[in-house]
Design a protein around this motif. Structure first.
Motif, PDB file in Angstrom:
ATOM      1  N   PRO A   1       0.839  -1.199   0.000  1.00  0.00           N
ATOM      2  CA  PRO A   1       0.000   0.000   0.000  1.00  0.00           C
ATOM      3  C   PRO A   1       0.876   1.250   0.000  1.00  0.00           C
ATOM      4  O   PRO A   1       1.886   1.327   0.685  1.00  0.00           O
ATOM      5  N   GLY A   2       0.510   2.215  -0.805  1.00  0.00           N
ATOM      6  CA  GLY A   2       1.248   3.461  -0.846  1.00  0.00           C
ATOM      7  C   GLY A   2       2.379   3.499  -1.857  1.00  0.00           C
ATOM      8  O   GLY A   2       2.941   4.561  -2.114  1.00  0.00           O
ATOM      9  N   LEU A   3       2.730   2.346  -2.454  1.00  0.00           N
ATOM     10  CA  LEU A   3       3.780   2.349  -3.472  1.00  0.00           C
ATOM     11  C   LEU A   3       3.243   2.989  -4.748  1.00  0.00           C
ATOM     12  O   LEU A   3       2.242   2.532  -5.306  1.00  0.00           O
ATOM     13  N   PRO A   4       3.879   4.066  -5.238  1.00  0.00           N
ATOM     14  CA  PRO A   4       3.406   4.677  -6.495  1.00  0.00           C
ATOM     15  C   PRO A   4       3.511   3.679  -7.649  1.00  0.00           C
ATOM     16  O   PRO A   4       4.577   3.108  -7.891  1.00  0.00           O
ATOM     17  N   VAL A   5       2.412   3.466  -8.341  1.00  0.00           N
ATOM     18  CA  VAL A   5       2.356   2.484  -9.414  1.00  0.00           C
ATOM     19  C   VAL A   5       1.752   3.133 -10.656  1.00  0.00           C
ATOM     20  O   VAL A   5       0.764   3.867 -10.557  1.00  0.00           O
ATOM     21  N   THR A   6       2.347   2.865 -11.804  1.00  0.00           N
ATOM     22  CA  THR A   6       1.766   3.285 -13.079  1.00  0.00           C
ATOM     23  C   THR A   6       1.569   2.042 -13.941  1.00  0.00           C
ATOM     24  O   THR A   6       2.496   1.248 -14.122  1.00  0.00           O
ATOM     25  N   VAL A   7       0.355   1.883 -14.445  1.00  0.00           N
ATOM     26  CA  VAL A   7       0.047   0.768 -15.337  1.00  0.00           C
ATOM     27  C   VAL A   7       0.123   1.295 -16.763  1.00  0.00           C
ATOM     28  O   VAL A   7      -0.732   2.073 -17.193  1.00  0.00           O
ATOM     29  N   THR A   8       1.160   0.917 -17.476  1.00  0.00           N
ATOM     30  CA  THR A   8       1.313   1.389 -18.852  1.00  0.00           C
ATOM     31  C   THR A   8       0.482   0.513 -19.776  1.00  0.00           C
ATOM     32  O   THR A   8       0.363  -0.696 -19.575  1.00  0.00           O
ATOM     33  N   ARG A   9      -0.099   1.121 -20.770  1.00  0.00           N
ATOM     34  CA  ARG A   9      -0.990   0.386 -21.676  1.00  0.00           C
ATOM     35  C   ARG A   9      -0.855   0.938 -23.086  1.00  0.00           C
ATOM     36  O   ARG A   9      -0.480   2.098 -23.283  1.00  0.00           O
ATOM     37  N   SER A  10      -1.138   0.101 -24.045  1.00  0.00           N
ATOM     38  CA  SER A  10      -1.091   0.535 -25.432  1.00  0.00           C
ATOM     39  C   SER A  10      -2.148   1.591 -25.684  1.00  0.00           C
ATOM     40  O   SER A  10      -3.249   1.532 -25.140  1.00  0.00           O
ATOM     41  N   ALA A  11      -1.809   2.569 -26.530  1.00  0.00           N
ATOM     42  CA  ALA A  11      -2.704   3.677 -26.808  1.00  0.00           C
ATOM     43  C   ALA A  11      -3.334   3.518 -28.187  1.00  0.00           C
ATOM     44  O   ALA A  11      -3.008   2.594 -28.952  1.00  0.00           O
ATOM     45  N   ALA A  12      -4.251   4.443 -28.521  1.00  0.00           N
ATOM     46  CA  ALA A  12      -4.913   4.402 -29.823  1.00  0.00           C
ATOM     47  C   ALA A  12      -3.896   4.462 -30.962  1.00  0.00           C
ATOM     48  O   ALA A  12      -4.055   3.804 -31.993  1.00  0.00           O
TER      49      ALA A  12
ATOM     50  N   ALA B   1      -4.119 -11.250 -36.954  1.00  0.00           N
ATOM     51  CA  ALA B   1      -4.835 -10.752 -35.778  1.00  0.00           C
ATOM     52  C   ALA B   1      -3.958  -9.673 -35.147  1.00  0.00           C
ATOM     53  O   ALA B   1      -2.749  -9.619 -35.370  1.00  0.00           O
ATOM     54  N   ILE B   2      -4.579  -8.809 -34.353  1.00  0.00           N
ATOM     55  CA  ILE B   2      -3.852  -7.755 -33.643  1.00  0.00           C
ATOM     56  C   ILE B   2      -3.932  -8.052 -32.151  1.00  0.00           C
ATOM     57  O   ILE B   2      -5.030  -8.202 -31.600  1.00  0.00           O
ATOM     58  N   SER B   3      -2.767  -8.132 -31.503  1.00  0.00           N
ATOM     59  CA  SER B   3      -2.750  -8.508 -30.092  1.00  0.00           C
ATOM     60  C   SER B   3      -1.727  -7.683 -29.322  1.00  0.00           C
ATOM     61  O   SER B   3      -0.741  -7.201 -29.883  1.00  0.00           O
ATOM     62  N   VAL B   4      -2.000  -7.532 -28.024  1.00  0.00           N
ATOM     63  CA  VAL B   4      -1.048  -6.910 -27.119  1.00  0.00           C
ATOM     64  C   VAL B   4      -0.362  -7.976 -26.262  1.00  0.00           C
ATOM     65  O   VAL B   4       0.648  -7.705 -25.620  1.00  0.00           O
ATOM     66  N   ARG B   5      -0.890  -9.191 -26.264  1.00  0.00           N
ATOM     67  CA  ARG B   5      -0.390 -10.273 -25.417  1.00  0.00           C
ATOM     68  C   ARG B   5       0.644 -11.088 -26.200  1.00  0.00           C
ATOM     69  O   ARG B   5       0.353 -11.665 -27.248  1.00  0.00           O
ATOM     70  N   MET B   6       1.861 -11.179 -25.651  1.00  0.00           N
ATOM     71  CA  MET B   6       2.937 -11.859 -26.355  1.00  0.00           C
ATOM     72  C   MET B   6       2.662 -13.350 -26.519  1.00  0.00           C
ATOM     73  O   MET B   6       3.118 -13.979 -27.476  1.00  0.00           O
ATOM     74  N   ALA B   7       1.896 -13.951 -25.623  1.00  0.00           N
ATOM     75  CA  ALA B   7       1.629 -15.390 -25.694  1.00  0.00           C
ATOM     76  C   ALA B   7       0.769 -15.751 -26.899  1.00  0.00           C
ATOM     77  O   ALA B   7       0.785 -16.897 -27.349  1.00  0.00           O
ATOM     78  N   VAL B   8       0.026 -14.785 -27.434  1.00  0.00           N
ATOM     79  CA  VAL B   8      -0.867 -15.068 -28.552  1.00  0.00           C
ATOM     80  C   VAL B   8      -0.072 -15.444 -29.799  1.00  0.00           C
ATOM     81  O   VAL B   8      -0.433 -16.369 -30.533  1.00  0.00           O
ATOM     82  N   ALA B   9       1.025 -14.736 -30.053  1.00  0.00           N
ATOM     83  CA  ALA B   9       1.815 -14.993 -31.259  1.00  0.00           C
ATOM     84  C   ALA B   9       2.365 -16.409 -31.278  1.00  0.00           C
ATOM     85  O   ALA B   9       2.290 -17.114 -32.291  1.00  0.00           O
TER      86      ALA B   9
END
Length: 435
Positions: A70-81, A155-163
């Motif tokens: 708790p209290g640890l600064p966290v940023t969740v990075t995600r793919s954008a448009a 297909a278009i994927s963000v998950r490496m396991a899909v490839a």
């Protein structure tokens, strides 16, 4: 400053490129090749490194969020448009049609936004937004079924396991976050950590009051006893303490000192000791402001608020509108509030927003009384741009803090506007483990 990075081995180059522009930061890497390795990698990172912050993607966050302190600064990075648009551009460059296609992880609004800008047939686009409860096997099955049914070449994927799972059956175009996207997230996280550290170095004020002498030892005697108690408390050794009024004491110290003596704004054992050894009910108020005068004013207001409680307690007021309290005399905190919304600080840290922003959203939700709101209306209320409002909605949607609630068409021409119902206050009790 040490920032931890949790990433797939295939993303190492993007993260290294993004981190090249960040100075004054030591990076600690937790690299995995399969998603079932994430928890062990994150646990080892937290055990072996003293982190000031953590940057990770959606899948790692979903799998390891319960491990994060708790209290640890966290940023969740995600793919954008933009990352999705670039994947479609690569498909065009390969001579493939833009549709039919299956896309994972991106939310429906982002897919619609990019498809609309490119003039694509949305009915031929299958979308599976990110769901933290969905196993990777279901994501792979989603693409496999669509490929078999439509004969799409990719297909278009963000998950490496899909490839790797679809190798030999179709090409998978990765819509991974670009170095620019990761760099922006990393810079924002570093700035947030620096601001947090600067806040800890700021001086703060504390006001301690003899709320009501018990067994009538007298105000002067009670105040003198409280003064002696604080002076002989080791944690207050670096604080400046003086009398303020007939029954109060004023203390100045770095905000980090008060954070320590209150066990990170949870409880203040000195209040219990005052009752046990002096027979008085003491309360305390802490203030953190831009100036010493403002800090004292905030501390006095916080102490006045503490006096309204029956039991010994303390509050913290800050100049950005935050209220923490009441802090108990000992043990667990009696409550935790942020602008009268309990649990905001904890929830904000997990979502990746500031507590102030989430608090304002909770207040907006209360004012809406269950009515839906569009991203643009929410942006106007918050005083931000429409694109920022849409990004905010996406972040809230990924954290399940908004619920889609139909659409509206303000003009005869143009696409309908999606509406959302805020669901922040209902998430707070569960976040704090309250009944």
């Amino acid at each position: 400053m040490v920032i931890g990075l949790v990433l797939h081995a295939g993303h190492r180059d993007q993260f290294a490129d993004a981190a090249a522009t960040v100075s004054g930061v030591d990076l600690s890497w937790a690299v995995y090749e399969r998603e079932d390795q994430i928890r062990d990698r994150v646990a080892a990172l937290l055990r072996d490194e003293k982190l000031d912050g953590l940057l990770l993607g959606l899948a790692p966050y979903a799998r390891a969020r319960d491990l994060l302190p708790p209290g640890l600064p966290v940023t969740v990075t995600r793919s954008a448009a933009l990352d999705l648009a670039l994947a479609w551009a690569r498909a065009r460059g390969n001579g493939w049609p833009a549709t039919p296609v299956s896309i994972d992880t991106f939310d429906q609004e982002t897919v619609d936004e990019v498809a609309g800008a490119l003039g694509l047939d949305r009915a031929a686009i299958a979308t599976q937004p990110f769901d933290p409860e969905r196993p990777i096997a279901d994501v792979i099955a989603f693409h496999a079924e669509h490929l078999q049914r439509t004969g799409a070449p990719y297909a278009i994927s963000v998950r490496m396991a899909v490839a790797s799972a679809l190798a030999g059956r179709a090409t998978v175009l990765h819509a991974l976050a670009t170095p620019a996207t990761i760099r922006a997230d990393l810079h924002e996280l570093a700035l947030r950590i620096r601001n947090r550290q600067a806040d800890r170095r700021r001086f703060a004020a504390g006001v301690f009051l003899v709320a009501k002498p018990e067994e009538s030892p007298g105000l002067d005697r009670a105040r003198a006893g409280l003064h002696h108690l604080l002076l002989n408390t080791p944690e207050f050794a670096d604080a400046w303490i003086d009398h303020r009024g007939p029954r109060g004491l004023l203390a100045f110290a770095p905000a980090a000192l008060f954070e320590t003596v209150t066990h990170r704004w949870v409880n203040l054992p000195a209040l219990a000791e005052a009752r046990e050894t002096l027979g008085v009910r003491a309360v305390a108020g802490f203030g953190i402001g831009a100036t010493a005068r403002l800090s004292v004013t905030l501390a006095e207001r916080a102490a006045a608020r503490a006096e309204q409680d029956t039991d010994p307690s303390a509050y913290l007021f800050t100049d950005d509108g935050m209220t923490i309290g009441p802090m108990g005399a000992s043990g667990v905190p009696l409550a935790y509030t942020y602008r009268e919304h309990g649990g905001i600080e904890s929830l904000a840290g997990r979502v990746g927003l500031s507590a102030a922003t989430l608090s304002r959203l909770a207040a907006i939700e209360r004012g809406l009384e269950g009515r839906p709101v569009s991203p643009s209306d929410l942006a106007r209320t918050l005083g931000i741009t429409d694109p920022s409002g849409r990004r905010l909605i996406r972040k809230l949607s990924e954290a399940r803090l908004v619920v889609g609630d139909g659409s509206s068409q303000m003009h005869r021409k143009g696409r309908p506007t999606r509406l959302y119902r805020l669901a922040i206050t209902s998430a707070l009790p569960a976040e704090e483990g309250m009944p």
